[in-house]
Design an enzyme around this catalytic site. Structure first.
Site: not given
Length: 219
Positions: A14, A89, A123, A156, A167
């Site tokens: 996004k 959210r 990532r 991360r 999450r």
């Protein structure tokens, strides 16, 4: 003036898609995640709070997010409009947003959880300069080494199996009511986020009735 919301789970692209639209149509890209990351990297009081929350796999609370978004939008630097990424959210945030701003569309980037896991766990972040990498599509020439500054590439802090699972659970629990609220207003266009960046961008523009004359360049 165009005002859009873009919604998608972590790894759905996004931020990239929002950046492409912003460049093409002179929109201001407002990324709530980028604002929070700046606070974390700048070691502010807000950043410390966000870091603890993210490390636990939780989402930042409604009050804090609403305050950050409200402050950002009061800057009124969005003469041609904006695209906001990472907000709302929750249903409460969506109601606050609808009461405050007239929007032209909600872009929902749909990505299966299995693909989210594959993308997110690939990532890496440079420990020295903060450059983002994804080992699936953006693998550096030297394994584990940043091509910009030579720093070590590390996961991360919040990209762990346990934190990601939590999450995802929270994302679906909170975002499904948000999408339902926007769908009742007939704002939502859902786009498959699995194809390549250019294909997804063209589908977003097609669904929103935006021109294709502006070339798509990867963010």
């Amino acid at each position: 003036m165009r005002k859009y919301v873009i919604i998608g789970v972590q790894g759905s692209g996004k931020g990239t898609q929002a950046t492409l639209l912003a460049r093409a149509f002179d929109l201001v890209h407002i990324s709530v995640g980028d604002i929070f990351r700046w606070h974390v990297q700048s070691h502010t009081k807000l950043g410390a709070q966000v870091r603890r929350t993210m490390a636990a796999g939780d989402l930042v609370g409604d009050d804090l997010v609403e305050g950050v978004v409200r402050d950002r939008l009061t800057q009124h630097d969005w003469n041609y409009g904006f695209i906001i990424d990472g907000f709302p959210r929750s249903a409460r945030q969506a109601e606050f947003f609808l009461e405050s701003y007239d929007i032209d569309g909600v872009i929902h980037l749909d990505l299966p959880d299995a693909e989210v896991r594959r993308r997110v766990l690939a990532r890496r972040l440079c420990s020295r300069c903060g450059m983002d990498y994804n080992l699936i599509a953006d693998r550096p020439a030297e394994e584990g080494r940043c091509e910009v500054c030579g720093g070590d590439l590390v996961p991360r802090e919040d990209d762990t199996d346990q934190a990601l699972a939590e999450r995802l659970r929270q994302y679906h629990e909170k975002i499904d009511p948000v999408l339902e609220l926007f769908r009742r207003k007939e704002y939502v266009v859902t786009v498959d986020a699995r194809p390549d960046i250019e294909t997804v961008q063209h589908e977003i523009r097609r669904r929103l009735g935006l021109p294709f004359s502006t070339a798509v360049q990867e963010a």
